[in-house]
Write a protein that holds these residues in place. Sequence first.
Motif, PDB file in Angstrom:
ATOM      1  N   ASP A 183       0.849  -1.187   0.000  1.00  0.00           N
ATOM      2  CA  ASP A 183       0.000   0.000   0.000  1.00  0.00           C
ATOM      3  C   ASP A 183       0.891   1.246   0.000  1.00  0.00           C
ATOM      4  N   PRO A 184       0.827   2.067  -1.052  1.00  0.00           N
ATOM      5  CA  PRO A 184       1.724   3.232  -1.137  1.00  0.00           C
ATOM      6  C   PRO A 184       1.481   4.269  -0.057  1.00  0.00           C
ATOM      7  N   LEU A 185       0.384   4.157   0.685  1.00  0.00           N
ATOM      8  CA  LEU A 185       0.124   5.081   1.787  1.00  0.00           C
ATOM      9  C   LEU A 185       0.761   4.608   3.087  1.00  0.00           C
ATOM     10  N   SER A 186       1.308   3.392   3.092  1.00  0.00           N
ATOM     11  CA  SER A 186       1.937   2.854   4.293  1.00  0.00           C
ATOM     12  C   SER A 186       3.276   3.532   4.543  1.00  0.00           C
ATOM     13  N   GLU A 187       3.625   3.695   5.822  1.00  0.00           N
ATOM     14  CA  GLU A 187       4.954   4.147   6.189  1.00  0.00           C
ATOM     15  C   GLU A 187       5.844   2.917   6.328  1.00  0.00           C
ATOM     16  N   VAL A 188       6.853   2.825   5.473  1.00  0.00           N
ATOM     17  CA  VAL A 188       7.734   1.657   5.449  1.00  0.00           C
ATOM     18  C   VAL A 188       9.116   2.095   5.903  1.00  0.00           C
ATOM     19  N   SER A 189       9.556   1.597   7.053  1.00  0.00           N
ATOM     20  CA  SER A 189      10.879   1.949   7.566  1.00  0.00           C
ATOM     21  C   SER A 189      11.963   1.335   6.691  1.00  0.00           C
ATOM     22  N   MET A 190      13.206   1.828   6.851  1.00  0.00           N
ATOM     23  CA  MET A 190      14.310   1.253   6.089  1.00  0.00           C
ATOM     24  C   MET A 190      14.499  -0.213   6.452  1.00  0.00           C
ATOM     25  N   ALA A 191      14.310  -0.545   7.731  1.00  0.00           N
ATOM     26  CA  ALA A 191      14.459  -1.936   8.150  1.00  0.00           C
ATOM     27  C   ALA A 191      13.421  -2.824   7.458  1.00  0.00           C
ATOM     28  N   ALA A 192      12.180  -2.348   7.394  1.00  0.00           N
ATOM     29  CA  ALA A 192      11.135  -3.123   6.727  1.00  0.00           C
ATOM     30  C   ALA A 192      11.396  -3.212   5.227  1.00  0.00           C
ATOM     31  N   PHE A 193      11.830  -2.097   4.625  1.00  0.00           N
ATOM     32  CA  PHE A 193      12.153  -2.115   3.197  1.00  0.00           C
ATOM     33  C   PHE A 193      13.293  -3.086   2.915  1.00  0.00           C
ATOM     34  N   SER A 194      14.246  -3.145   3.829  1.00  0.00           N
ATOM     35  CA  SER A 194      15.361  -4.081   3.672  1.00  0.00           C
ATOM     36  C   SER A 194      14.866  -5.524   3.741  1.00  0.00           C
ATOM     37  N   GLN A 195      13.954  -5.804   4.663  1.00  0.00           N
ATOM     38  CA  GLN A 195      13.357  -7.133   4.739  1.00  0.00           C
ATOM     39  C   GLN A 195      12.602  -7.459   3.461  1.00  0.00           C
ATOM     40  N   LEU A 196      11.864  -6.502   2.971  1.00  0.00           N
ATOM     41  CA  LEU A 196      11.122  -6.714   1.722  1.00  0.00           C
ATOM     42  C   LEU A 196      12.082  -6.975   0.563  1.00  0.00           C
TER      43      LEU A 196
END
Length: 237
Positions: free
Chosen positions: A31-44
């Motif tokens: 969801d582009p409205l979600s706040e995604v931390s760098m840690a979560a983006f790294s997991q993704l």
Amino acid sequence: MTDLKELHFFATPEHNCSYIEGNKAKTLFVDPLSEVSMAAFSQLSDLGFRRSGKHIYRPHCENCQACISVRIPVASFSPNKTQRRIFNKNSDLTVKKTTPHYADHYFQLYAAYISQRHADGDMYPPTREQFVSFLVDGEQPCEFIEFYLGDKLLALAVTDRLSKGLSATYTFYNPASEYQARSLGTYAILWQIQECQRLNLDYLYLGYWVQSCRKMSYKIAYRPLEFLIDGRWIMIR
């Protein structure tokens, strides 16, 4: 820190595949409205996701697994003879970093690259709005890495920062024949590998590799290379 379980995901309807002519594709995206931390983006990223502007996505095709995420384990990387020659050939370039933003000279370089190298793709014709939504928009830590010959911008690499690596989001460069021998796309990757090593990061993520897509064949020239297969990263030397 964002928990992946808190994120919402959506799947697109089927659309024409950008990589394999005649195939249909589906895309899973956060969801582009979600706040995604760098840690979560790294997991993704470790799960095969990529970023395009505000969109974090990965292929989600039911009957095709052709898109394989690849990354370079930089501590083990050993440049071949051609790559060493390319790195040395570009030793006269000056490298600068800046935050993502729109500038006319960026767009002129981008438009020339798309028009000459990707006129048969879905990014043609290039527009300013496309440039901004693709390369400038987004909340993740990102840098524009500029490569200059004197005061002339020859190439620009858009690079995301991850917890344990860098992600080579996109690179475009001057397509004129006078610069062809420099292999600027290859040099930009080699420079980002060296930057990972300098920052004590483990990986340079290169996005997707599709065996039947000629324009992606350059990615397997970097060895060793890790492939994400059935949820596991497998090293190929």
